[in-house]
Design a protein around this motif. Structure first.
Motif, PDB file in Angstrom:
ATOM      1  N   LYS A 189     -60.344   6.189 -56.132  1.00  0.00           N
ATOM      2  CA  LYS A 189     -59.838   6.061 -57.495  1.00  0.00           C
ATOM      3  C   LYS A 189     -58.324   5.936 -57.518  1.00  0.00           C
ATOM      4  O   LYS A 189     -57.766   5.099 -58.254  1.00  0.00           O
ATOM      5  N   LEU A 190     -57.633   6.745 -56.724  1.00  0.00           N
ATOM      6  CA  LEU A 190     -56.175   6.696 -56.687  1.00  0.00           C
ATOM      7  C   LEU A 190     -55.685   5.361 -56.112  1.00  0.00           C
ATOM      8  O   LEU A 190     -54.696   4.790 -56.590  1.00  0.00           O
ATOM      9  N   SER A 191     -56.384   4.871 -55.106  1.00  0.00           N
ATOM     10  CA  SER A 191     -56.002   3.592 -54.505  1.00  0.00           C
ATOM     11  C   SER A 191     -56.182   2.450 -55.492  1.00  0.00           C
ATOM     12  O   SER A 191     -55.368   1.522 -55.553  1.00  0.00           O
ATOM     13  N   ALA A 192     -57.274   2.515 -56.286  1.00  0.00           N
ATOM     14  CA  ALA A 192     -57.523   1.477 -57.280  1.00  0.00           C
ATOM     15  C   ALA A 192     -56.443   1.484 -58.363  1.00  0.00           C
ATOM     16  O   ALA A 192     -55.969   0.434 -58.805  1.00  0.00           O
ATOM     17  N   GLN A 193     -56.050   2.679 -58.804  1.00  0.00           N
ATOM     18  CA  GLN A 193     -54.997   2.794 -59.822  1.00  0.00           C
ATOM     19  C   GLN A 193     -53.671   2.278 -59.285  1.00  0.00           C
ATOM     20  O   GLN A 193     -52.913   1.610 -60.004  1.00  0.00           O
ATOM     21  N   LYS A 194     -53.389   2.575 -58.025  1.00  0.00           N
ATOM     22  CA  LYS A 194     -52.124   2.136 -57.423  1.00  0.00           C
ATOM     23  C   LYS A 194     -52.063   0.611 -57.307  1.00  0.00           C
ATOM     24  O   LYS A 194     -51.017  -0.006 -57.540  1.00  0.00           O
ATOM     25  N   GLN A 224     -53.540  -1.503 -59.229  1.00  0.00           N
ATOM     26  CA  GLN A 224     -53.465  -2.099 -60.559  1.00  0.00           C
ATOM     27  C   GLN A 224     -52.100  -1.927 -61.212  1.00  0.00           C
ATOM     28  O   GLN A 224     -51.767  -2.617 -62.174  1.00  0.00           O
ATOM     29  N   ALA A 225     -51.320  -0.960 -60.687  1.00  0.00           N
ATOM     30  CA  ALA A 225     -50.013  -0.659 -61.292  1.00  0.00           C
ATOM     31  C   ALA A 225     -48.989  -1.778 -61.006  1.00  0.00           C
ATOM     32  O   ALA A 225     -49.078  -2.482 -60.028  1.00  0.00           O
TER      33      ALA A 225
END
Length: 298
Positions: free
Chosen positions: A290-295, A297-298
């Motif tokens: 989840k954290l990797s996906a958010q990063k 997309q940022a």
């Protein structure tokens, strides 16, 4: 007991230290290290093969221990004096050997996986044998304990490895996770029945509860990870994998250290080991994904 008396006569300061180090191969730390590095950073399927080999054989060994209830050799023969450093790890009953089972069930799949690297495979085979020998040298297991553990581990490892290569990936996972999950539940129920009947004291059941809790956490965690997380251990460069492994080991170590503050009891042991493997196989990979996906997309 003749073999154990022979080892006792051969003991020396160097031998005690050497075989104490060898017996470390049969501890949870080695299993966790090998499993986590593969599960988080290299090959998740191979890691699960190791886990399935270990937990299937561990559950069988622990159920045999509480069923047969064979005392340690130094309890049966007071002329046998175990090496002091081995007593802390010599918990529960004697037959079969848990340390030998841990080493063999963890390393046998690795021997096959790295079969093209003959030196590595041979060294791992030697480590398995030295672990079994160390349990006898240290005076905490008989040759029967060690031999039974080796046989059980080899059979479980071969069954897991053969099924993985003959079945589709999804079918293999469904069968392995369902069997391990069901047997872990059975193990707890069986242990409670034995304790309620007065056949066994609670303090002799702790290893069984730990094994069942860890196995249940593994089976549920892997199932949920495949369904909801889709964690990819091959993702990222070497630096990212090192950071991922370091963060995983740090958080896993914190969870493991909870034993220092939590009360000592069977249910606590069951839940603590369940949470440990559930974190390793599902919660940590899910958070990282989840954290990797958010990063990205940022």
């Amino acid at each position: 007991m003749t073999v154990l008396h022979w080892f006792q006569e051969l003991r020396s300061g160097f031998g005690d230290q050497f075989f104490t180090i060898c017996t470390f191969v049969g501890t949870q730390a080695v299993l966790i290290l090998l499993f986590c590095i593969n599960y988080w950073c290299i090959d998740k399927n191979f890691a699960c093969e190791i886990g399935a080999s270990f937990f299937s054989s561990s559950l069988l060994v622990q159920n045999l221990k509480v069923t047969l209830r064979i005392p340690r050799p130094f309890v049966r023969d007071t002329t046998l004096i175990p090496v002091d450093s081995a007593l802390k790890g010599a918990t529960g009953y004697s037959f079969p050997s848990g340390h030998t089972q841990t080493a063999a069930s963890t390393l046998v799949p690795a021997v096959y996986e790295y079969r093209r690297h003959k030196v590595i495979s041979v060294l791992m085979c030697i480590l398995i044998l030295l672990t079994g020998i160390s349990r006898m040298y240290l005076g905490v297991h008989t040759p029967y304990d060690v031999g039974a553990a080796l046989g059980i581990s080899l059979l479980c490892a071969l069954a897991v490895m053969i099924l993985r290569r003959r079945l589709s990936e999804s079918t293999w996972y469904n069968i392995i996770l369902a069997v391990i999950g069901a047997v872990s539940v059975f193990s707890v129920i069986y242990a409670v029945i034995l304790n309620s009947a007065g056949d066994i004291e609670s303090d002799q059941l702790k290893d069984c509860f730990k094994s069942a809790g860890a196995a249940a956490g593994f089976s549920l965690g892997v199932f949920l990870e495949r369904k909801y997380a889709g964690f990819a251990p091959s993702a990222g460069d070497t630096k990212q994998k090192i950071i991922r492994a370091a963060a995983g080991f740090l958080t896993t170590g914190i969870l493991y250290a909870l034993k220092l503050i939590l009360p000592d009891g069977l249910i606590i042991a069951l839940m603590r080991y369940f949470l440990l493997t559930f974190w390793i196989t599902f919660v940590y990979p899910l958070i990282y994904t989840k954290l990797s996906a958010q990063k990205s997309q940022a």
